[in-house]
Design a protein around this motif. Structure first.
Motif: not given
Length: 274
Positions: A45-46, A50-51, A208-211, A260-262
């Motif tokens: 889901e993460q 991210g996509f 999330a970190e990589a994104v 916040p983006l997620y």
């Protein structure tokens, strides 16, 4: 990353950014799982979210670009986007699973050959990297053509100070396993690598970190291009840059800054979990 500018603990980082917190106030932390199926679902889901973010930010370029996440059970396999599917419509159920030999383990669509070659090498070279992100974003690929590293000219760029590599041996679309290994070597122990004449690649201990590293690195490339076009940017001194990296460049900081983006994607694109 060296021990210089080591990242503070999550509570210390939040307290430093938000100020003293009253008793009973809690901060969000990355989830911990006891059930592998639950963790697999979360990672997928993460990845799908991210996509959606990459699509929203315009990081897509035709069929180029990929984000991967290591499977929590079969660590020699990773989940990735189906070849040719728009970033903006990818759901968790669309993701495909491939092993480090390029075999399709789960899914009905092919994998991008370059995605396999690059990400298999990165995941093999970096057992600590749960996720990796690469795309042909506009400012990242423009900056990559200069063949230089990011300079510490802004606070945000300091997250990458002495913590990103440069791969300068572009040989066309990546399809050779040996080139994938060379990219992995250029990444080294860093959080990111600039692929000369190609684009950016980032890694993290979570999707999330990589994104987040990819997103803020793309913007840092844009900022340096603008600054260089306007004049001669002033550099932040090494000690201060390392201190800022310690505040901004740790695993938790990367995960936290992506939240916040997620949240935006969760509100606007709830179907990504399907």
């Amino acid at each position: 990353m060296s021990d210089e500018g080591a990242a503070p603990a999550p509570a210390e980082l939040i307290a430093g950014a938000a100020g003293p917190m009253p008793e009973g106030v809690t901060i969000p932390l990355p989830p911990v799982f006891e059930d592998v199926e639950e963790e697999r679902r979360y990672r997928k889901e993460q990845l799908a979210a991210g996509f959606r973010l990459f699509g929203r930010f315009g990081f897509s370029e035709g069929v180029a670009g990929h984000i991967t996440v290591r499977d929590p059970e079969h660590t020699d396999r990773f989940w990735v986007n189906p070849f040719g599917m728009s970033f903006g419509r990818i759901k968790a159920s669309d993701l495909i699973l491939v092993d480090h030999a390029g075999n399709l383990v789960h899914g009905t669509r092919p994998v991008n050959r370059a995605a396999f070659v690059i990400h298999a090498a990165v995941h093999q070279a970096r057992p600590d990297a749960i996720a990796a992100a690469h795309a042909h974003s506009l400012h990242g690929k423009a900056f990559s053509s200069l063949g230089i590293p990011l300079d510490p000219i802004t606070q945000d760029a300091c997250a990458f100070f002495e913590d990103h590599g440069l791969y300068g041996d572009y040989r066309g679309v990546v399809s050779d396993a040996e080139e994938g290994k060379r990219i992995g070597a250029a990444l080294g122990a860093y959080k990111a690598v600039i692929l000369q004449n190609h684009g950016l690649l980032t890694v993290g201990q979570s999707v999330a970190e990589a994104v987040w590293w990819f997103t803020t690195m793309e913007r840092s490339c844009q900022a340096q291009l603008l600054a260089m076009a306007a004049g001669t940017p002033k550099h932040i001194d090494r000690d201060t840059a390392l201190h800022a990296r310690g505040q901004l460049g740790g695993h938790f900081a990367g995960w936290f800054q992506a939240q916040p983006l997620y949240e935006q994607i969760a509100d606007s694109d709830p179907d990504y979990v399907n």
